[in-house]
Design an enzyme around this catalytic site. Structure first.
Site, short mmCIF file in Angstrom:
data_model
loop_
_atom_site.label_atom_id
_atom_site.label_comp_id
_atom_site.label_asym_id
_atom_site.label_seq_id
_atom_site.Cartn_x
_atom_site.Cartn_y
_atom_site.Cartn_z
CB CYS A 1 -5.73 9.24 -2.54
SG CYS A 1 -4.30 9.88 -1.65
CB CYS B 1 -6.93 8.95 1.07
SG CYS B 1 -6.88 10.75 0.84
CG HIS C 1 -2.34 12.48 0.52
ND1 HIS C 1 -3.63 12.10 0.86
CD2 HIS C 1 -1.86 13.16 1.58
CE1 HIS C 1 -3.91 12.55 2.08
NE2 HIS C 1 -2.84 13.19 2.54
CG HIS D 1 4.39 12.49 0.60
ND1 HIS D 1 3.63 12.58 -0.55
CD2 HIS D 1 5.62 12.10 0.21
CE1 HIS D 1 4.37 12.24 -1.59
NE2 HIS D 1 5.59 11.95 -1.16
CG HIS E 1 10.14 12.17 1.65
ND1 HIS E 1 10.16 10.85 1.26
CD2 HIS E 1 9.45 12.83 0.68
CE1 HIS E 1 9.51 10.70 0.13
NE2 HIS E 1 9.07 11.89 -0.26
P1 AMP Z 1 7.41 10.85 -3.46
O1 AMP Z 1 8.25 10.20 -4.51
O2 AMP Z 1 8.00 12.10 -2.89
O3 AMP Z 1 5.99 11.04 -3.95
O4 AMP Z 1 7.37 9.85 -2.24
C1 AMP Z 1 6.49 8.79 -2.15
C2 AMP Z 1 7.05 7.84 -1.14
O5 AMP Z 1 6.03 6.94 -0.76
C3 AMP Z 1 8.22 7.00 -1.64
O6 AMP Z 1 9.36 7.26 -0.84
C4 AMP Z 1 7.72 5.56 -1.49
O7 AMP Z 1 8.72 4.66 -1.09
C5 AMP Z 1 6.64 5.73 -0.45
N1 AMP Z 1 5.59 4.71 -0.47
C6 AMP Z 1 4.89 4.27 -1.54
N2 AMP Z 1 3.98 3.37 -1.17
C7 AMP Z 1 4.09 3.24 0.19
C8 AMP Z 1 3.43 2.44 1.17
N3 AMP Z 1 2.43 1.59 0.86
N4 AMP Z 1 3.83 2.56 2.46
C9 AMP Z 1 4.83 3.40 2.80
N5 AMP Z 1 5.48 4.17 1.91
C10 AMP Z 1 5.13 4.10 0.62
#
Ligand code: AMP
Length: 112
Positions: free
Chosen positions: A3, A6, A96, A98, A100
């Site tokens: 993940c 994680c 996972h 999250h 925004h």
């Molecule tokens: P979602 O599309 O709601 O699942 O959001 C996932 C978010 O994670 C997206 O806005 C990506 O830009 C962000 N994301 C993916 N990989 C990383 C990373 N390594 N560091 C920070 N953000 C990330």
């Protein structure tokens, strides 16, 4: 478990941390969609809102307790948006849970 978030919480993948406590980790989104775009995650793995239940919901309440602190630290005094995507139709890309946190400009009225 394979993940991404994680691994970020564990420090195995670098991130731009903006907040951390025993239950919550918050860091800057790698592809920001607003001047402020922070991801706020529970330190216990749950794939999405679909997996919130009575055993893990204290992580969610803690997230919402600290959001005002994170928003204030980012100077979002004119307001902000908190969004979580769930599943395929919700366009969730990282499995996972999250939230925004978006702000720093006038956001669109469109939600979908
Ligand atoms: P979602 O599309 O709601 O699942 O959001 C996932 C978010 O994670 C997206 O806005 C990506 O830009 C962000 N994301 C993916 N990989 C990383 C990373 N390594 N560091 C920070 N953000 C990330």
């Amino acid at each position: 478990m394979d993940c991404l978030f994680c691994k970020i919480i564990a420090g195995d993948i670098p991130s731009a941390k903006v907040y951390e406590d025993e239950m919550v980790y918050a860091f800057r989104d790698i592809a920001p969609m607003a001047p402020v775009h922070v991801l706020i995650v529970p330190k216990c793995h749950m794939a999405s809102v679909d997996e919130v239940n009575g055993d893990n919901s204290t992580y969610i309440s803690r997230i919402f307790e600290v959001i005002p602190q994170i928003a204030a630290a980012a100077d979002l005094k004119d307001g902000y948006r908190v969004v979580t995507n769930c599943g395929e139709h919700g366009c969730q890309s990282v499995k996972h849970l999250h939230f925004h946190l978006l702000g720093g400009k006038q956001l669109s009225e469109e939600m979908a």
